[in-house]
Design an enzyme around this catalytic site. Sequence first.
Site, PDB file in Angstrom:
ATOM      1  CB  SER A   1      29.916  -5.440 -61.747  1.00 50.69           C
ATOM      2  OG  SER A   1      30.058  -4.450 -60.738  1.00 50.69           O
TER       3      SER A   1
ATOM      4  CG  ASP B   1      28.873   4.519 -66.655  1.00 47.20           C
ATOM      5  OD1 ASP B   1      27.921   3.808 -66.271  1.00 47.20           O
ATOM      6  OD2 ASP B   1      29.942   4.617 -66.029  1.00 47.20           O
TER       7      ASP B   1
ATOM      8  NE  ARG C   1      22.263   5.874 -66.148  1.00 53.40           N
ATOM      9  CZ  ARG C   1      23.506   5.979 -65.702  1.00 53.40           C
ATOM     10  NH1 ARG C   1      24.448   5.186 -66.186  1.00 53.40           N
ATOM     11  NH2 ARG C   1      23.819   6.871 -64.783  1.00 53.40           N
TER      12      ARG C   1
ATOM     13  NE  ARG D   1      27.363   8.115 -66.318  1.00 54.41           N
ATOM     14  CZ  ARG D   1      28.470   8.826 -66.105  1.00 54.41           C
ATOM     15  NH1 ARG D   1      28.751   9.863 -66.865  1.00 54.41           N
ATOM     16  NH2 ARG D   1      29.311   8.492 -65.149  1.00 54.41           N
TER      17      ARG D   1
ATOM     18  N   GLY E   1      26.919   4.568 -56.184  1.00 59.08           N
ATOM     19  CA  GLY E   1      27.114   3.126 -56.044  1.00 59.08           C
ATOM     20  C   GLY E   1      28.587   2.776 -55.912  1.00 59.08           C
TER      21      GLY E   1
ATOM     22  CD  GLN F   1      29.580   0.538 -59.017  1.00 56.88           C
ATOM     23  OE1 GLN F   1      28.627  -0.064 -58.527  1.00 56.88           O
ATOM     24  NE2 GLN F   1      29.480   1.773 -59.466  1.00 56.88           N
TER      25      GLN F   1
ATOM     26  NE  ARG G   1      38.277   1.600 -59.692  1.00 55.33           N
ATOM     27  CZ  ARG G   1      36.957   1.719 -59.952  1.00 55.33           C
ATOM     28  NH1 ARG G   1      36.364   2.891 -59.872  1.00 55.33           N
ATOM     29  NH2 ARG G   1      36.245   0.652 -60.283  1.00 55.33           N
TER      30      ARG G   1
ATOM     31  NE  ARG H   1      22.753   1.708 -58.537  1.00 51.50           N
ATOM     32  CZ  ARG H   1      23.829   2.285 -59.039  1.00 51.50           C
ATOM     33  NH1 ARG H   1      24.167   3.500 -58.665  1.00 51.50           N
ATOM     34  NH2 ARG H   1      24.582   1.647 -59.910  1.00 51.50           N
TER      35      ARG H   1
HETATM   36  C1  S3P Z   1      32.020   1.961 -62.127  1.00 52.61           C
HETATM   37  C2  S3P Z   1      31.591   0.782 -62.672  1.00 52.61           C
HETATM   38  C3  S3P Z   1      30.370   0.643 -63.457  1.00 52.61           C
HETATM   39  C4  S3P Z   1      29.873   2.007 -63.948  1.00 52.61           C
HETATM   40  C5  S3P Z   1      29.883   3.015 -62.835  1.00 52.61           C
HETATM   41  C6  S3P Z   1      31.290   3.225 -62.323  1.00 52.61           C
HETATM   42  C7  S3P Z   1      33.255   1.976 -61.341  1.00 52.61           C
HETATM   43  O1  S3P Z   1      29.363   0.083 -62.636  1.00 52.61           O
HETATM   44  O2  S3P Z   1      28.588   1.883 -64.484  1.00 52.61           O
HETATM   45  O3  S3P Z   1      29.395   4.255 -63.302  1.00 52.61           O
HETATM   46  O4  S3P Z   1      33.809   3.069 -61.077  1.00 52.61           O
HETATM   47  O5  S3P Z   1      33.710   0.889 -60.951  1.00 52.61           O
HETATM   48  P1  S3P Z   1      29.178  -1.525 -62.502  1.00 52.61           P
HETATM   49  O6  S3P Z   1      30.338  -2.058 -61.763  1.00 52.61           O
HETATM   50  O7  S3P Z   1      27.895  -1.675 -61.726  1.00 52.61           O
HETATM   51  O8  S3P Z   1      29.066  -2.030 -63.894  1.00 52.61           O
END
Ligand code: S3P
Length: 414
Positions: free
Chosen positions: A153, A301, A332, A374, A82, A155, A18, A110
């Site tokens: 989420s 995580d 996982r 991980r 991701g 993300q 970010r 994904r």
């Molecule tokens: C993350 C959000 C999580 C986490 C990933 C990092 C982020 O994913 O598992 O390792 O930096 O926003 P999700 O948004 O898919 O839960």
Amino acid sequence: MPLKGTLTLPGDKSISHRTVMLAALSDQRSKVNNLSNGKDVKSTISCLKNCGIDIEYSTGSYFVNGGRFKQPITDLDCGNSGTTMRLLIGLLAGQGIDANFIGDKSLSNRPMERIIDPLKKMGLNIKSNKTMPPIHISKSKLKGIDYVMPIASAQLKSSILLAALGAKSNTTIKENIVSRDHTEIMLKNIGVNLYRKSGSIFVEPCNKFLPQNISVPADPSTAAFFIGAAVLSPRSKLLITNLLLNETRIGFLRALEKMGCSFNYRNIRNVSGEKIGDLEVRYHKLFGIEINKSDIPSIIDEIPILALIASQAEGTTIVSGAEELRVKESDRLEAICRNLKAIGINVIEKSDGFIIKGGSKIQSGDVQTFDDHRIAMTFHIASVISGKEIKLDNAECVNISFPAFFKTIENIIR
Ligand code: S3P
């Protein structure tokens, strides 16, 4: 063998992604120290460079000169990350950029529907390979959205928030379970009008951004492996300095406290809206617990290492509501259960979690990492705490988040 010493770990991966993305928005120079040195954040940097953002590294600091995005002439390769793909799609959509996003084998499988659906509703022209990467976005006029998050989420939330900066109208996001909130904290820091009220986040469009001068705090998701090894090894005493302790990220510490651990927190402080402190960890006798859906986002995580810890606790641990783990860098839940069984642990896989009967002795075995950092780290810790030979089929995948993982653990074994 006990683990002893003081650890200063690389910057949090989520905050690192970010920081460089938001620094790219500002037309003034940002300075970032202790950025994560894993491959995932390198993917974000190289994608931004491909979009014309000037990013330099000099004596431990990154300098970002942003403000003007260009159309990338090559595909944006997000590698294994991701976070890179989902957040950059939102960010570049908001900046009116045409781009094609690709990823490695894992990322190409994904789900992207979660971001495609709201971004389409905002007016984005977005195409995918049956809801998976490659993803193509074309310059579109965006409008704000009132969106209720269908899953917890960060993300997804962040992708919408970043797109919302370039929309014509305001955006509201309602979260039923709060996920990590670094994007909200950092957007406020760079001058965006964003606030949270009764479970919803309100954000206004913005086109003028302040630069940043930050040192990224240590990553609690990386720290979890060392914390796990220390709580399981008698006579251990570790100090982890400058650790990110944001409430949305410390579900793992809360879970260990419920299992019987007590931590010493020192030097707690607030830096640019993030809670940071030093954490002292010692060996503890632990007991099984239950973790359910509302706990998952803050421990998402750390579930692999928690599963290993549960295998050494007294009693049963039940994890449920964790189906999101099936769509991470690997499945996982499958990876955890398959590999725990391979080293002699009593575990039952469920569609949304697992049940572990603690107390079994770890055996030697072969671990299939599924190229997931991980999973590799979790099962190396299994070997460290048991002294048993546990072979990883791909040890190099730790480079995704923490290239110095093996060296760092080696240095604290006494
Ligand atoms: C993350 C959000 C999580 C986490 C990933 C990092 C982020 O994913 O598992 O390792 O930096 O926003 P999700 O948004 O898919 O839960």
